[in-house]
Structures are given as structure tokens and as C-alpha cells.
Design an enzyme around this catalytic site. Structure first.
Site, PDB file in Angstrom:
ATOM      1  CG  HIS A  60     -31.126  -0.570 -25.959  1.00 19.88           C
ATOM      2  ND1 HIS A  60     -32.137  -0.680 -26.881  1.00 19.88           N
ATOM      3  CD2 HIS A  60     -30.570   0.652 -26.149  1.00 19.88           C
ATOM      4  CE1 HIS A  60     -32.189   0.426 -27.614  1.00 19.88           C
ATOM      5  NE2 HIS A  60     -31.259   1.236 -27.191  1.00 19.88           N
ATOM      6  CG  HIS A  85     -24.157  -6.228 -22.406  1.00 15.00           C
ATOM      7  ND1 HIS A  85     -22.909  -6.018 -22.936  1.00 15.00           N
ATOM      8  CD2 HIS A  85     -24.860  -6.852 -23.388  1.00 15.00           C
ATOM      9  CE1 HIS A  85     -22.858  -6.484 -24.173  1.00 15.00           C
ATOM     10  NE2 HIS A  85     -24.035  -7.001 -24.467  1.00 15.00           N
ATOM     11  CG  HIS A 104     -23.167 -11.043 -24.876  1.00 18.71           C
ATOM     12  ND1 HIS A 104     -23.494 -10.487 -26.096  1.00 18.71           N
ATOM     13  CD2 HIS A 104     -23.675 -12.304 -24.891  1.00 18.71           C
ATOM     14  CE1 HIS A 104     -24.189 -11.358 -26.810  1.00 18.71           C
ATOM     15  NE2 HIS A 104     -24.318 -12.472 -26.095  1.00 18.71           N
TER      16      HIS A 104
END
Length: 222
Positions: A60, A85, A104
Site C-alpha cells: 500500500h 510512510h 505521515h
């Protein structure tokens, strides 16, 4: 709660929880001028140290983990750096401005309180840290890759201006657990069009849309 080494947005992302629809303190949000309340916030003090690069393609996002390599201090509050990430689109908006990309930076206090710093990005000049990381994105979802000769610091993801907005929110995907502290940096960084294009060759969009405030106040540092 799931381990913090998974991105806040991706905990149990294959499922769905009723809280994602019914919760009153969900993330991300639009930080509007009307939502900002007057309250004195402590300055952001960071002590992020350079550490051996440990990164993973989790299917992801690109996740960079740290082992006891930094602290964030907000007044009497102290949080330990866990990982950072990335997201497309950026998620949290500032006065209606949507960002194409964000980082983040995740932290955890000794009592277990989760805190995420959101660094928004606009398209512009190439970002030096991303220029180092993008060629190292693993091609497969196969766990952590440790590169002993490469060191990075999360400090390189922070803008020079450490002003921030603070609000109480949630994990940004199922199970959408609330009670997460979010700090959204007021100053955006930049990445180039080529860097954003390269990111999209590896990952699909991984951020939900903005959520209602439901009366929440947002506090702004000076």
C-alpha cells in the site's frame, strides 16, 4: 489495537468497521478557518537521529521504520518516533486546499498514545529525501529491507517552519479507531512531477476523503 509498525491508515484495511461511518472524530479533515480555536500550543521540539535505513513495500505504501532513533516533545508530552510512510492524495486539507501527496511521521508515548505528524506536499521542486528513497522501493511485498550503508533521518521530512495544527482524530482506514492525535504542518514541502509519477508506478491511491468535524476544534501553534 494492532501494532504501530503498520501505517495508521492501513490497520485492518481489508475490512470495514461501523465506526468509519458513524464516528464523530474521524480523520482526515479539512482544517477550515472557522474550525480553528484560540489556544496556546507548545512549540514542536524534535530530536530525530540518523539511523540505518529499514524500509518495506507493504503493498500500500513505502514504510520506513526506526528503532529508538528519535523523540518528539510537545511541552510536557514526549513521544518516541516509530516510522514514516506516504499517501496519495494527501488527506488532511488546509483551508480547502487539497494536497497531492503527504508524509505521515508516526509516534507513540510511553502510555500508548498514538500521534501522527502530517507533512503535506505540493508539486514543485524535487524533494532530496524522496530522491534517495524512490530508487530503493522494493519491487515486491516481502518484508523489511535493511540497508546498513544507508542512513536517513525523519528530520529531513519536516519543513523549516515548525508551526502546526492539532486535532483529535482517528486511524484513517478500518477499523477507524478514534483517539489519535494529529499534528498537521502549516508549511508544505514539494516533490517533483516526476517523483509523483514514479510513486504511482508502485502504489495506488491509499487515503480516504475528508470527514466532517462534528463540532471538533482545531488548535493552531504560533
Amino acid at each position: 489495537m494492532k501494532p504501530l509498525f503498520l501505517p495508521l491508515c492501513l490497520l485492518a484495511s481489508s475490512g470495514h468497521a461501523a465506526l468509519c461511518d458513524s464516528g464523530q472524530r474521524q480523520s482526515p479533515i479539512n482544517i477550515s478557518a472557522e474550525s480553528i480555536a484560540a489556544q496556546k500550543l507548545p512549540p514542536m521540539a524534535v530530536d530525530y537521529q540518523a539511523a540505518t535505513l529499514k524500509l518495506a513495500n507493504d503493498g500500500h505504501t513505502l514504510r520506513v521504520r526506526f528503532d529508538k532513533s528519535g523523540q518528539l516533545v510537545l511541552g510536557k508530552e514526549r513521544f518516541t518516533l516509530q516510522q514514516f510512510h506516504f499517501h496519495t492524495p494527501g488527506g488532511d486539507q488546509i483551508k480547502g486546499e487539497a494536497f497531492p501527496f503527504s508524509a505521515h511521521i508516526l509516534h507513540k508515548s510511553a502510555s500508548g498514545q498514538l500521534l501522527a505528524i502530517v507533512v503535506p506536499f505540493r508539486v514543485g521542486a524535487e524533494n532530496p529525501l524522496l530522491a534517495r528513497l524512490w530508487p530503493l522501493i522494493p519491487a515486491k511485498v516481502d518484508g523489511d529491507h535493511v540497508l546498513p550503508r544507508v542512513q536517513v533521518t525523519a528530520k529531513d521530512l519536516l519543513p523549516d517552519d515548525r508551526g502546526y495544527y492539532r486535532y483529535s482524530g482517528s486511524l484513517s482506514a478500518a477499523p477507524c479507531t478514534e483517539g489519535v492525535t494529529w499534528l498537521v504542518m502549516k508549511q508544505a514541502l514539494t516533490l517533483s512531477t516526476a517523483q509523483l509519477t514514479t510513486w504511482h508506478t508502485h502504489f495506488k491511491d491509499n487515503m480516504r476523503g475528508v470527514n466532517p468535524l462534528h463540532g471538533r476544534e482545531v488548535f493552531e501553534s504560533q
